[in-house]
Scaffold this motif. Structure first.
Motif, mmCIF file in Angstrom:
data_model
loop_
_atom_site.group_PDB
_atom_site.id
_atom_site.type_symbol
_atom_site.label_atom_id
_atom_site.label_comp_id
_atom_site.label_asym_id
_atom_site.label_seq_id
_atom_site.Cartn_x
_atom_site.Cartn_y
_atom_site.Cartn_z
ATOM 1 N N GLU A 493 0.809 -1.212 0.000
ATOM 2 C CA GLU A 493 0.000 0.000 0.000
ATOM 3 C C GLU A 493 0.849 1.273 0.000
ATOM 4 O O GLU A 493 0.357 2.358 -0.282
ATOM 5 C CB GLU A 493 -0.939 0.018 1.209
ATOM 6 N N GLN A 494 2.133 1.122 0.321
ATOM 7 C CA GLN A 494 3.013 2.286 0.369
ATOM 8 C C GLN A 494 3.686 2.585 -0.973
ATOM 9 O O GLN A 494 4.428 3.552 -1.080
ATOM 10 C CB GLN A 494 4.087 2.079 1.454
ATOM 11 N N TYR A 495 3.414 1.749 -1.971
ATOM 12 C CA TYR A 495 4.072 1.898 -3.271
ATOM 13 C C TYR A 495 3.040 2.049 -4.390
ATOM 14 O O TYR A 495 1.869 1.712 -4.240
ATOM 15 C CB TYR A 495 4.936 0.671 -3.596
ATOM 16 N N ASP A 537 6.864 -1.150 -7.285
ATOM 17 C CA ASP A 537 7.257 -0.704 -5.952
ATOM 18 C C ASP A 537 7.978 0.643 -5.992
ATOM 19 O O ASP A 537 9.107 0.803 -5.517
ATOM 20 C CB ASP A 537 8.147 -1.753 -5.275
ATOM 21 N N LEU A 538 7.295 1.636 -6.563
ATOM 22 C CA LEU A 538 7.832 2.993 -6.628
ATOM 23 C C LEU A 538 7.284 3.816 -5.470
ATOM 24 O O LEU A 538 6.110 3.716 -5.115
ATOM 25 C CB LEU A 538 7.436 3.666 -7.946
ATOM 26 N N HIS A 539 8.145 4.653 -4.920
ATOM 27 C CA HIS A 539 7.670 5.584 -3.913
ATOM 28 C C HIS A 539 6.752 6.621 -4.564
ATOM 29 O O HIS A 539 7.017 7.071 -5.694
ATOM 30 C CB HIS A 539 8.842 6.301 -3.240
ATOM 31 N N PRO A 540 5.683 7.019 -3.912
ATOM 32 C CA PRO A 540 4.828 8.080 -4.476
ATOM 33 C C PRO A 540 5.639 9.346 -4.694
ATOM 34 O O PRO A 540 6.521 9.699 -3.915
ATOM 35 C CB PRO A 540 3.761 8.282 -3.389
ATOM 36 N N ALA A 582 0.360 6.308 -4.214
ATOM 37 C CA ALA A 582 0.487 5.076 -3.449
ATOM 38 C C ALA A 582 -0.660 4.124 -3.767
ATOM 39 O O ALA A 582 -1.794 4.542 -4.023
ATOM 40 C CB ALA A 582 0.514 5.383 -1.954
ATOM 41 N N PHE A 583 -0.339 2.822 -3.763
ATOM 42 C CA PHE A 583 -1.306 1.742 -3.960
ATOM 43 C C PHE A 583 -2.124 1.946 -5.242
ATOM 44 O O PHE A 583 -3.333 1.759 -5.275
ATOM 45 C CB PHE A 583 -2.239 1.653 -2.744
ATOM 46 N N THR A 584 -1.416 2.348 -6.311
ATOM 47 C CA THR A 584 -2.076 2.611 -7.591
ATOM 48 C C THR A 584 -1.222 2.051 -8.720
ATOM 49 O O THR A 584 0.001 2.184 -8.703
ATOM 50 C CB THR A 584 -2.276 4.126 -7.814
ATOM 51 N N ASP A 585 -1.883 1.427 -9.692
ATOM 52 C CA ASP A 585 -1.214 0.974 -10.909
ATOM 53 C C ASP A 585 -1.415 2.023 -11.994
ATOM 54 O O ASP A 585 -2.554 2.379 -12.322
ATOM 55 C CB ASP A 585 -1.780 -0.367 -11.376
#
Length: 639
Positions: A493-495, A537-540, A582-585
């Protein structure tokens, strides 16, 4: 008494009046009030006259309607053909004077391009794109070509680099003969070469360090085109928009202007430094009794060496550690008889560049000495205890909130005799109980002191990492201390995730895409597969992107080489930015040919931003040109 007072007052009045008059005469300035001067200097006459033929004088005088200044003449004024001795360029009152030092070439068109160097003396209004041409023969050459120079690896505009041409089409002309005609790029990387004759040319860019107008130093940045340049002209039109003087937001008239367009006007040169670097041994040292260090000035092949003192015939006395390209090499001596020797002599064979820039094997004898540090006369019992309890240093990269894409990295202070993975344990907490986790162990191929542990992380999992005490021994009899740390792996959820569908890529080529931060630095890199670049897994946050065509498939961007006629690997920038939540494709499309390369790099991450001219008056910008060809080609003429 009254008479004397009257005389004193009259004298004081006259003195004050004289001081006011003198002050007014000493301070000559524009009268206050009235319209602000926004008009650049106007040319009254020139000697020799514009486009004169059969000129023999080396002194050029241009007279204007007001006093002028010439700003930064050595930087802004471009004289072609290029001059070996820089001319005298000065302003005297209303005149600009150029005194050429070199002898005039016969039957040659000379162009003195002042760019925007000439400004009026008071407000500094520049006379834009002003140049004067004359010929020493009976013909004046008037063709021109223009374009842009960008840095090949990051598409930054290259300011102040020479751009020159050769009608001699041999490859050696660039390295042996000075340019025939030149220009210099402005803050946007734009250039225009003027006064060209019909014909075929090769065009180059050169950061000319020794000002000889030829490429004779591998430390000079260059660019070259694989195509011949053939200057031509064609009639064209542009739209000029004139805004209302009272309300600058309203259009007054739109004029259609017929002019002569000089082609090509879209030349792109990609500047690069050759991969040539002078190779030599910078220094050598022995910081510890058991540690020999070699520092080379450039990437090199691994040298060969043998010990002379003490005499050892085999190479079993050390373990090696090096950087990727061998520019720093460490030899860890494992034979105690050798590292207890005060002075070590070594014969070494390495690559060295000679005065002709050629590489050859050079043999040298090096001496490594070690001086024992001075021992303190008195030591406290605590210091003695700390010395006896010295442990082998062991560093790791574990954070309390560990990144899900990061392995565990370990680095020992000294090489260890053996790495026993049974003494390095990783546990995950399940139902308040810690369970052992399997991992892959990877030993670094260059640094013998580095190891990686690659488990399959469980998002949001709580872990414990343990290294048993006295599990690892170095070659120099140091043992590690115990390490125990608990940490949590970040949850998904953090990425955010990013999928880029690539369009317009060349077929059957290896392509790498890099995500960049706001300072244009790469933070992630991935190879394109099936025309897709997948980043997980990218940081927002905000990201930018560039790609390069990996022609030699070595995984890194490769510069050019003029001797091999090899262009630098092509680079493209995504012209916008990616906002990762965050938590988005995120799914995006990138057509690498949608925007010309010259306009791809976002201004937000462009370091060499174009110079912004100061507005001298709120009503100064009332005329706006809407023609793109005019903005990119300053060599425009009305028929």
């Amino acid at each position: 008494m009254q008479h004397k007072l009257l005389l004193f007052l009259c004298a004081s009045f006259l003195m004050t009046l004289m001081l006011i008059i003198l002050h007014s005469c000493a301070n000559i300035a524009s009268p206050s009030g009235g319209e602000y001067d926004i008009v650049p200097p106007v040319i009254k006459k020139a000697s020799p006259a514009f486009n004169s033929l059969n000129v023999t004088t080396k002194t050029i005088v241009i007279e204007f309607d007001e006093n002028i200044k010439i700003e930064k003449p050595m930087e802004k004024v471009i004289i072609t053909p290029p001059q070996k001795s820089f001319p005298v360029i000065k302003s005297i009152g209303k005149k600009a004077i150029v005194e050429l030092e070199d002898e005039l070439h016969p039957n040659t068109t000379y162009t003195i391009d002042f760019t925007d160097a000439i400004v009026d003396n008071n407000e500094g209004n520049p006379l834009e794109n002003f140049s004067l041409s004359f010929s020493t023969g009976d013909r004046l050459d008037t063709l021109a070509v223009s374009g842009k120079v960008l840095s090949a690896n990051d598409l930054e505009p290259v300011k102040g680099i020479y751009v020159g041409i050769h009608s001699n089409l041999h490859d050696s002309a660039f390295t042996k003969i000075p340019f025939e005609r030149i220009s210099r790029t402005d803050s946007k990387g734009d250039f225009t070469i003027k006064g060209m004759a019909p014909g075929k040319y090769k065009i180059y860019a050169l950061n000319d360090l020794n000002r000889d107008y030829k490429y004779d130093n591998p430390q000079e940045a260059i660019a070259f085109s694989d195509s011949l340049i053939i200057p031509t002209t064609k009639p064209d039109i542009r739209q000029d928009t004139i805004f209302n003087k009272v309300d600058s937001t309203k259009i007054d008239t739109i004029k259609t202007i017929h002019y002569t367009r000089f082609l090509p006007d879209n030349i792109l040169l990609r500047s690069f430094l050759s991969d040539f670097q002078r190779q030599y041994l910078q220094k050598h040292e022995r910081p510890e009794p058991y540690k020999l260090m070699l520092y080379f000035a450039a990437p090199t092949t691994f040298p060969s060496f043998r010990l002379l003192n003490p005499p050892i015939e085999n190479n079993n006395w050390f373990v090696k550690e090096s950087t990727r390209h061998n520019d720093t090499i460490t030899l860890w001596i494992t034979d105690s008889l050798i590292y207890k020797t005060d002075s070590i002599h070594m014969e070494i064979n390495y690559v060295r560049t000679d005065s002709t820039n050629r590489n050859s094997i050079y043999t040298d004898t090096l001496r490594f000495t070690y001086k024992q540090p001075k021992v303190k006369k008195t030591s406290s019992s605590k210091e003695k205890e700390e010395e006896s309890l010295r442990f082998l240093g062991l560093q790791h990269n574990i954070q309390s909130n560990h990144e899900i894409y990061q392995p565990i990295r370990l680095e020992f202070e000294q090489p260890v005799i053996a790495f026993d993975s049974t003494h390095v344990k990783l546990f995950i907490e399940k139902d308040s109980t810690f369970t052992l986790v399997n991992y892959r162990l990877i030993k670094d191929s260059l640094n013998i002191r580095k190891y990686e542990l690659r488990p399959r992380w469980e998002p949001g999992g709580k872990y414990r990492f343990v290294v048993d005490s006295a599990a690892f021994k170095s070659y120099y009899d140091l043992w590690n201390n115990k390490i125990e740390q608990t940490f949590t792996v970040k949850s998904l959820e953090q990425y955010g995730n990013l999928l880029i569908e690539m369009v317009g890529l060349p077929e059957n080529k290896t392509v790498h895409v890099e995500l960049l931060d706001k300072s244009d630095k790469p933070v992630r890199k991935i190879m394109v597969k099936n025309n897709e670049a997948k980043f997980q897994d990218l940081h927002p946050g905000t990201y930018y992107a560039r790609l390069y065509i990996d022609e030699n498939k070595d995984g890194v961007w490769t510069t050019g080489n003029y001797e091999q006629k090899r262009q630098p690997e092509e680079v493209y920038y995504y012209p916008r930015q990616y906002e990762i939540r965050a938590f988005t494709d995120h799914e995006e499309s990138w057509d690498v040919n949608e925007v010309p390369v010259t306009r791809q790099k976002p201004l937000e991450i462009t370091k060499n931003k174009p110079e912004v001219k100061k507005r001298r008056n709120p009503n100064e910008e009332q005329r706006t040109n809407t023609s793109s060809s005019r903005s990119t080609n300053p060599f425009l003429q009305n028929p």
